[in-house]
Write a protein that holds these residues in place. Structure first.
Motif, PDB file in Angstrom:
ATOM      1  N   GLY A  79       0.820  -1.210   0.000  1.00 19.46           N
ATOM      2  CA  GLY A  79       0.000   0.000   0.000  1.00 19.46           C
ATOM      3  C   GLY A  79       0.849   1.254   0.000  1.00 19.46           C
ATOM      4  O   GLY A  79       2.046   1.208  -0.308  1.00 19.46           O
ATOM      5  N   ASN A 132      -4.268  -0.011   0.562  1.00 19.70           N
ATOM      6  CA  ASN A 132      -4.072   0.432   1.951  1.00 19.70           C
ATOM      7  C   ASN A 132      -3.405   1.801   1.967  1.00 19.70           C
ATOM      8  O   ASN A 132      -2.432   2.045   1.241  1.00 19.70           O
ATOM      9  CB  ASN A 132      -3.193  -0.574   2.698  1.00 19.70           C
ATOM     10  CG  ASN A 132      -3.870  -1.915   2.857  1.00 19.70           C
ATOM     11  OD1 ASN A 132      -5.094  -1.997   2.938  1.00 19.70           O
ATOM     12  ND2 ASN A 132      -3.074  -2.981   2.891  1.00 19.70           N
ATOM     13  N   SER A 150      -2.873   1.766   8.139  1.00 20.08           N
ATOM     14  CA  SER A 150      -4.163   1.388   7.531  1.00 20.08           C
ATOM     15  C   SER A 150      -4.787   0.191   8.253  1.00 20.08           C
ATOM     16  O   SER A 150      -4.125  -0.809   8.501  1.00 20.08           O
ATOM     17  CB  SER A 150      -3.948   1.047   6.050  1.00 20.08           C
ATOM     18  OG  SER A 150      -5.162   0.655   5.448  1.00 20.08           O
ATOM     19  N   GLY A 151      -6.047   0.361   8.645  1.00 21.34           N
ATOM     20  CA  GLY A 151      -6.765  -0.713   9.322  1.00 21.34           C
ATOM     21  C   GLY A 151      -6.693  -0.660  10.826  1.00 21.34           C
ATOM     22  O   GLY A 151      -7.415  -1.412  11.506  1.00 21.34           O
TER      23      GLY A 151
END
Length: 262
Positions: A69, A118, A147-148
């Motif tokens: 990402g 991402n 990310s996440g």
């Protein structure tokens, strides 16, 4: 002979007056007290008054991508009238985020069809905090979000400079030799109510090298999660200047008022 004598006397008058005038025009040496005052003013003028503003850093890769990402970078630093201070912070951010300054092309992102790549974030913000004669404090504020993740992580590091010797001050530099445990005990005693409420035992508390000069004392700053929950933020424990007189070197403490003894 009489007339000649008078002529000689008349000729001597302007010469005498000229000598008096010359003597009056000569610069008199300044009194010793005034000379000392001038020397002190000249010495103090060697310590610059910091003028700083926040500027954006030009990045080779404001968005760096690899197969997993991309990460967006934003970096701001200070531009001041002290080049060695500016250079210190530029070196710091380049070492902390070398990818943002890399000229290597981004990699292709591997994502499932229709899925968004991402995207993470990283930001650094440096600012001037305060100056106390030959000591200056700056702050490095960082924020990262992967990310996440449930939330991002932030941190604030205070950087103290000795302007006279042009160096960064660590806790070991300002502390009297051999008083680490005494300093730690005094810090705990001064903040015991808060520490006991958070179940921090005396043996668990450590000295932090992240500190700054506050209005009432030196403030020791601890990272997220070290002494308290994320919601409570970074912990700050203050130790008053009056309690530090035998623990911190005199040249690194502000002058305290002296009260007459009763």
């Amino acid at each position: 002979m009489k007339i000649r004598t008078n002529q000689q006397w008349l000729w001597a008058v302007p010469v005498s007056l000229a000598a008096l005038v010359m003597a009056g025009c000569q610069e008199r040496p300044a009194p010793q007290k005034e000379q000392v005052k001038v020397e002190k003013q000249e010495a103090s003028s060697t310590i610059p008054l910091i003028q700083a503003k926040v500027v954006s850093v030009k990045l080779s890769k404001p968005e760096a991508c690899d197969a997993e990402g991309c990460t967006q970078y934003e970096i701001q630093t200070v531009k001041s009238n002290l080049k060695w201070v500016d250079d210190y912070f530029i070196d710091r951010v380049k070492k902390a985020d070398p990818i943002a300054f890399s000229t290597t092309p981004n990699e292709k992102i591997n994502t499932a069809e229709g899925a968004s790549p991402n995207l993470s974030q990283s930001s650094t913000y440096i600012r001037f905090v305060s100056q106390q004669y030959d000591r200056a404090t700056f702050a490095i504020q960082t924020y990262t979000y992967s990310s996440g993740a449930a939330h991002g992580m932030y941190h604030q590091e205070f950087v103290n400079f000795d302007l006279k010797n042009k160096k960064r001050l660590a806790l070991q530099d300002i502390m009297v030799k051999g008083v680490e445990q005494q300093l730690l005990n005094t810090l705990y005693d001064s903040n015991s109510i808060w520490l006991e409420q958070h179940s921090i035992e005396r043996e668990k508390l450590k000295l932090s090298d992240n500190f700054y000069y506050g209005a009432n004392g030196i403030v020791f700053v601890y990272p997220l999660y070290e002494l308290a929950s994320y919601a409570e933020g970074m912990t700050e424990l203050t130790l008053s200047y009056s309690a530090l007189t035998k623990l911190i070197k005199a040249e690194y403490l502000p002058a305290l008022p002296k009260y007459p003894s009763s």
